[in-house]
Design a protein around this motif. Sequence first.
Motif, PDB file in Angstrom:
ATOM      1  N   SER A  24      -2.795  -3.778  -6.524  1.00 35.00           N
ATOM      2  CA  SER A  24      -4.075  -3.746  -7.261  1.00 35.00           C
ATOM      3  C   SER A  24      -4.605  -2.317  -7.371  1.00 35.00           C
ATOM      4  O   SER A  24      -5.208  -1.949  -8.378  1.00 35.00           O
ATOM      5  N   LEU A  25      -4.355  -1.492  -6.356  1.00 41.07           N
ATOM      6  CA  LEU A  25      -4.760  -0.084  -6.432  1.00 41.07           C
ATOM      7  C   LEU A  25      -3.933   0.661  -7.489  1.00 41.07           C
ATOM      8  O   LEU A  25      -4.467   1.499  -8.224  1.00 41.07           O
ATOM      9  N   ILE A  26      -2.649   0.348  -7.566  1.00 34.49           N
ATOM     10  CA  ILE A  26      -1.799   0.959  -8.602  1.00 34.49           C
ATOM     11  C   ILE A  26      -2.293   0.540  -9.985  1.00 34.49           C
ATOM     12  O   ILE A  26      -2.359   1.357 -10.908  1.00 34.49           O
ATOM     13  N   VAL A  27      -2.685  -0.714 -10.121  1.00 32.62           N
ATOM     14  CA  VAL A  27      -3.243  -1.206 -11.390  1.00 32.62           C
ATOM     15  C   VAL A  27      -4.540  -0.466 -11.711  1.00 32.62           C
ATOM     16  O   VAL A  27      -4.766  -0.070 -12.862  1.00 32.62           O
ATOM     17  N   ASP A  28      -5.382  -0.255 -10.699  1.00 30.69           N
ATOM     18  CA  ASP A  28      -6.624   0.505 -10.911  1.00 30.69           C
ATOM     19  C   ASP A  28      -6.319   1.900 -11.451  1.00 30.69           C
ATOM     20  O   ASP A  28      -6.998   2.393 -12.357  1.00 30.69           O
ATOM     21  N   PHE A  29      -5.293   2.532 -10.885  1.00 30.38           N
ATOM     22  CA  PHE A  29      -4.900   3.866 -11.342  1.00 30.38           C
ATOM     23  C   PHE A  29      -4.467   3.798 -12.801  1.00 30.38           C
ATOM     24  O   PHE A  29      -4.879   4.620 -13.628  1.00 30.38           O
ATOM     25  N   CYS A  50      -2.779   6.606  -1.355  1.00 33.37           N
ATOM     26  CA  CYS A  50      -2.091   7.293  -0.245  1.00 33.37           C
ATOM     27  C   CYS A  50      -2.659   6.847   1.108  1.00 33.37           C
ATOM     28  O   CYS A  50      -1.896   6.583   2.046  1.00 33.37           O
ATOM     29  N   LYS A  51      -3.970   6.738   1.203  1.00 29.65           N
ATOM     30  CA  LYS A  51      -4.605   6.290   2.451  1.00 29.65           C
ATOM     31  C   LYS A  51      -4.223   4.849   2.765  1.00 29.65           C
ATOM     32  O   LYS A  51      -3.941   4.502   3.913  1.00 29.65           O
ATOM     33  N   TYR A  52      -4.234   4.007   1.740  1.00 29.36           N
ATOM     34  CA  TYR A  52      -3.876   2.605   1.962  1.00 29.36           C
ATOM     35  C   TYR A  52      -2.406   2.482   2.370  1.00 29.36           C
ATOM     36  O   TYR A  52      -2.066   1.692   3.266  1.00 29.36           O
ATOM     37  N   LEU A  83       5.399   8.785   2.012  1.00 26.15           N
ATOM     38  CA  LEU A  83       4.066   9.393   2.112  1.00 26.15           C
ATOM     39  C   LEU A  83       4.102  10.868   1.735  1.00 26.15           C
ATOM     40  O   LEU A  83       3.205  11.357   1.045  1.00 26.15           O
ATOM     41  N   ALA A  84       5.135  11.576   2.175  1.00 26.66           N
ATOM     42  CA  ALA A  84       5.263  12.994   1.821  1.00 26.66           C
ATOM     43  C   ALA A  84       5.427  13.140   0.311  1.00 26.66           C
ATOM     44  O   ALA A  84       4.801  14.010  -0.317  1.00 26.66           O
ATOM     45  N   GLU A  85       6.243  12.273  -0.269  1.00 29.32           N
ATOM     46  CA  GLU A  85       6.453  12.304  -1.720  1.00 29.32           C
ATOM     47  C   GLU A  85       5.162  11.972  -2.462  1.00 29.32           C
ATOM     48  O   GLU A  85       4.825  12.614  -3.465  1.00 29.32           O
ATOM     49  N   LYS A  89       3.134  14.253  -5.066  1.00 25.87           N
ATOM     50  CA  LYS A  89       2.742  13.810  -6.421  1.00 25.87           C
ATOM     51  C   LYS A  89       1.238  13.994  -6.628  1.00 25.87           C
ATOM     52  O   LYS A  89       0.804  14.373  -7.720  1.00 25.87           O
ATOM     53  N   LEU A  90       0.464  13.737  -5.593  1.00 23.78           N
ATOM     54  CA  LEU A  90      -0.986  13.953  -5.680  1.00 23.78           C
ATOM     55  C   LEU A  90      -1.270  15.427  -5.982  1.00 23.78           C
ATOM     56  O   LEU A  90      -2.068  15.743  -6.869  1.00 23.78           O
TER      57      LEU A  90
END
Length: 138
Positions: A24-29, A50-52, A83-85, A89-90
């Motif tokens: 759902s967070l990816i969908v929000d993005f 990332c935090k989630y 997480l590093a990747e 990306k961020l």
Amino acid sequence: MLKWDCKYELGNEKIDSEHRIFLSLIVDFHEAESLGLPKEKMIRIFKEICKYAEFHFLSEENLMIDNLYPEQEQHANSHRKLLAEANNKLYQLQSDSISPNEAFNFLFNWFAFHTSSEDKKLVGHIEACMRHNLNSSA
């Protein structure tokens, strides 16, 4: 429209519920990108993802410990790499090195590949442990 589908379910209530939130967070993005929201909003959502992910990976790793998962070290290493990747990306998104669409593709591919391969093996192990415990107590 991207949404939760039963094909993403692995059969473990805890992992599946966390995966639903993750998707759902990816969908929000993706929606923020589609609506042309400010880049700062998309960056904030990406940070939230990332935090989630960090929380979710810790949760999975606790399940691995609880169930004596033999591939725990490899799976935890894949979490660290992801997480590093994601943080890379961020940074790329913040510095305009990648487009929001490229960031979305990374996120969705990450979700789809990791859950369908690594997490599926973990859930299979947990289910085998549960069956063994049921048979042992009978």
